[in-house]
Design an enzyme around this catalytic site. Structure first.
Site, PDB file in Angstrom:
ATOM      1  N   GLU A  74      45.390  39.000 110.138  1.00 37.55           N
ATOM      2  CA  GLU A  74      45.444  39.001 111.602  1.00 37.55           C
ATOM      3  C   GLU A  74      45.924  40.346 112.136  1.00 37.55           C
ATOM      4  O   GLU A  74      45.471  40.799 113.177  1.00 37.55           O
ATOM      5  CB  GLU A  74      46.358  37.864 112.085  1.00 37.55           C
ATOM      6  N   GLY A 117      51.165  26.326 109.524  1.00 33.52           N
ATOM      7  CA  GLY A 117      50.313  25.650 110.501  1.00 33.52           C
ATOM      8  C   GLY A 117      48.921  25.591 109.905  1.00 33.52           C
ATOM      9  O   GLY A 117      48.537  26.505 109.168  1.00 33.52           O
ATOM     10  N   HIS A 173      45.045  29.965 116.068  1.00 33.97           N
ATOM     11  CA  HIS A 173      44.636  30.677 114.838  1.00 33.97           C
ATOM     12  C   HIS A 173      43.277  31.368 115.020  1.00 33.97           C
ATOM     13  O   HIS A 173      42.596  31.664 114.044  1.00 33.97           O
ATOM     14  CB  HIS A 173      44.471  29.706 113.646  1.00 33.97           C
ATOM     15  N   ASP A 195      56.719  22.890 101.750  1.00 30.69           N
ATOM     16  CA  ASP A 195      55.987  23.883 100.959  1.00 30.69           C
ATOM     17  C   ASP A 195      55.217  23.177  99.847  1.00 30.69           C
ATOM     18  O   ASP A 195      55.819  22.478  99.024  1.00 30.69           O
ATOM     19  CB  ASP A 195      56.990  24.877 100.363  1.00 30.69           C
ATOM     20  N   LEU A 236      44.772  27.222 106.242  1.00 27.96           N
ATOM     21  CA  LEU A 236      45.808  26.316 105.747  1.00 27.96           C
ATOM     22  C   LEU A 236      47.048  27.128 105.380  1.00 27.96           C
ATOM     23  O   LEU A 236      47.104  27.764 104.325  1.00 27.96           O
ATOM     24  CB  LEU A 236      45.290  25.545 104.513  1.00 27.96           C
ATOM     25  N   ASN A 286      54.170  41.173 116.268  1.00 28.04           N
ATOM     26  CA  ASN A 286      54.019  39.720 116.383  1.00 28.04           C
ATOM     27  C   ASN A 286      55.426  39.122 116.520  1.00 28.04           C
ATOM     28  O   ASN A 286      56.165  39.010 115.544  1.00 28.04           O
ATOM     29  CB  ASN A 286      53.318  39.201 115.112  1.00 28.04           C
TER      30      ASN A 286
HETATM   31  P1  ADP Z   1      52.186  30.855 108.132  1.00 28.91           P
HETATM   32  O1  ADP Z   1      51.319  29.762 108.668  1.00 28.91           O
HETATM   33  O2  ADP Z   1      53.622  30.709 108.507  1.00 28.91           O
HETATM   34  O3  ADP Z   1      51.612  32.243 108.338  1.00 28.91           O
HETATM   35  P2  ADP Z   1      51.337  31.138 105.398  1.00 28.91           P
HETATM   36  O4  ADP Z   1      49.896  31.300 105.764  1.00 28.91           O
HETATM   37  O5  ADP Z   1      52.021  32.244 104.731  1.00 28.91           O
HETATM   38  O6  ADP Z   1      52.213  30.613 106.583  1.00 28.91           O
HETATM   39  O7  ADP Z   1      51.408  29.846 104.447  1.00 28.91           O
HETATM   40  C1  ADP Z   1      52.628  29.369 103.995  1.00 28.91           C
HETATM   41  C2  ADP Z   1      52.373  28.255 103.008  1.00 28.91           C
HETATM   42  O8  ADP Z   1      51.473  28.698 101.992  1.00 28.91           O
HETATM   43  C3  ADP Z   1      53.641  27.907 102.254  1.00 28.91           C
HETATM   44  O9  ADP Z   1      54.350  26.931 102.934  1.00 28.91           O
HETATM   45  C4  ADP Z   1      53.101  27.393 100.951  1.00 28.91           C
HETATM   46  O10 ADP Z   1      52.934  25.985 101.083  1.00 28.91           O
HETATM   47  C5  ADP Z   1      51.748  28.035 100.792  1.00 28.91           C
HETATM   48  N1  ADP Z   1      51.722  29.004  99.690  1.00 28.91           N
HETATM   49  C6  ADP Z   1      52.091  30.295  99.708  1.00 28.91           C
HETATM   50  N2  ADP Z   1      51.912  30.853  98.490  1.00 28.91           N
HETATM   51  C7  ADP Z   1      51.399  29.903  97.693  1.00 28.91           C
HETATM   52  C8  ADP Z   1      50.997  29.854  96.324  1.00 28.91           C
HETATM   53  N3  ADP Z   1      51.073  30.915  95.538  1.00 28.91           N
HETATM   54  N4  ADP Z   1      50.524  28.682  95.862  1.00 28.91           N
HETATM   55  C9  ADP Z   1      50.422  27.611  96.646  1.00 28.91           C
HETATM   56  N5  ADP Z   1      50.788  27.609  97.941  1.00 28.91           N
HETATM   57  C10 ADP Z   1      51.262  28.726  98.466  1.00 28.91           C
END
Ligand code: ADP
Length: 407
Positions: free
Chosen positions: A387, A214, A182, A285, A211, A10
């Site tokens: 994925e 993105g 997605h 975040d 969620l 990826n």
């Molecule tokens: P991407 O869309 O880049 O693949 P992810 O699916 O890993 O990203 O999601 C990233 C977001 O998930 C982070 O920005 C954070 O807001 C949230 N996140 C990750 N771990 C936790 C957690 N333990 N508790 C709450 N939110 C989390």
């Protein structure tokens, strides 16, 4: 099933995320992330089973980056493959397949040209995806390459869902329509949900909420995507980490005038400094934002409220679009890990038959699980997305088909 390993790749603009799967069991044996490609030195985080290592390496471009990844796979302290000959296929995540690809496909020159054709509509994503395919083709010559598209799952949307109410000629001339993204994740968690509920996917109306950084919501009826919140680009729909999601298009022209910004600059504002970051002024975040909100930061609390409110509106809209709702699925970094956001989204949806179990929702777990009350008409599920696994399975399916065609 054939012996050997499948490499899943990826490629982002300056990164390569990769995994290696055993072809027979489709179990992940190794994986990692190479970041800061093109910088002075790149960082490679590599793991094989419980072993992990972090290295500073040279990676001028994706080709050199992938070369380094292949080197560590068979030459590292702990080997993920005995030799590169073990790799029987490479599966690539390709973000935009436009309306040319309804499903994953083996990559030949014609397919690669078509993916290049769609790069104009995904300038941040398709060019690095293409660089990954070209690097893998030259470093692993003769090995089948498969493209798995983010857009493919959404190709089942009806015209009324994917057409924008702008002059029809613009759609015809410039391919301006909803594509959705997605898709690999939405499709995977919808299938998993049906498995968990012990029901045929064909009988279910599911809203899947991906969620992460993105964010998107999809209406999955009878196993097919019938609508999704991301559109022509991944900017539409939900509030995201740094992306605005839905706004009145007139705001763009107004900002151009008032802030004296160019179209490119506004694109940047909406993609990089809006969303959770833009409202909270704290971070993209949710963990940081929740911490600040806990200390009484009003804008941080507002960011969470707007995020959840808009997601809730999509759940309601898609229940209406499907004429009912059997399950809501949460996935992605936020969906899988954040009970506060999940409970804010599900609050006040009792009229739809949605009833969250507060205790089940609060339990932290890496497993797929049900978090609705036993008397909830709509099941609420948390399902970790995967994925890479889907790309590995799709790659094996196509390679098998390909081998079947050979004499
Ligand atoms: P991407 O869309 O880049 O693949 P992810 O699916 O890993 O990203 O999601 C990233 C977001 O998930 C982070 O920005 C954070 O807001 C949230 N996140 C990750 N771990 C936790 C957690 N333990 N508790 C709450 N939110 C989390």
């Amino acid at each position: 099933m054939r012996k050997g390993k499948v490499l899943v790749v990826n490629c982002g603009s300056s990164s390569i995320k990769y995994s290696v799967f055993e072809a027979e069991s489709v179990e992940e044996v190794s994986g990692g992330l190479l970041e800061r490609i093109g910088g002075k030195s790149a960082t490679l985080k590599h793991r094989v089973g419980p072993y992990s290592v972090e290295l500073e390496i040279e990676a001028r471009d994706h080709r050199q980056g992938l070369e380094q990844v292949l080197r560590i796979l068979h030459g590292g302290e702990v080997k993920a493959v005995e030799s590169l000959a073990e790799i029987i296929a490479v599966g690539h995540r390709v973000v935009h397949g436009g309306d040319a690809f309804f499903e994953s496909t083996l990559i030949d020159d014609r397919v690669l040209d078509t993916i290049k054709d769609w790069a104009e509509l995904a300038p941040l994503h398709n060019p690095p995806n293409i660089a990954g395919v070209e690097a893998a083709k030259s470093l692993l010559p003769g090995i089948p390459q498969v493209a798995v598209f983010d857009t493919a799952f959404h190709q089942t949307m009806p015209e009324k869902a994917y057409l924008y109410p702008i002059p029809y000629e613009l759609y015809k001339r410039h391919r301006i329509r909803r594509y959705g993204f997605h898709g690999t994740s939405h499709g995977y968690v919808a299938r998993k949900a049906a498995e968990m509920l012990g029901m045929p996917l064909k009988a279910l109306k599911i809203v899947t909420c991906h969620l992460g950084n993105g964010c998107s919501v999809t209406a999955v009826r009878n196993g097919k995507s019938v609508d999704t919140s991301m559109g022509f680009t991944p900017l539409e729909g939900l509030v995201m980490g740094t992306r605005s999601g839905d706004i009145d298009p007139s705001i763009i022209f107004y900002m151009m005038d008032k802030e004296k910004l160019s179209a490119k600059e506004i694109e940047n504002v909406l993609n990089r400094s809006s969303g959770l970051l833009g409202i909270s002024g704290v971070s993209n975040d949710v963990r940081d934002i929740e911490r600040e909100a806990g200390k009484g930061n009003r804008r941080a609390a507002l960011a969470l409220e707007i995020f959840a409110y808009r997601a809730k509106k999509y759940v309601g809209a898609y229940a209406a679009a499907m004429g009912g709702l059997d399950a809501i699925v949460f996935t992605g970094g936020i969906g899988e890990n954040d009970p506060t956001i999940r409970s804010m989204i599900c609050a006040d949806l009792g009229f739809l038959g949605v009833k969250l179990d507060g205790e089940l929702n609060a339990i932290a777990s890496k497993d797929a699980r049900e978090i609705s009350s036993s008397d909830s008409a709509v099941k609420i599920l948390v399902i970790p997305t995967n994925e890479e696994l889907v790309i590995a399975i799709e790659t094996l399916r196509l390679v098998k088909g390909d081998m079947g065609k050979q004499p």
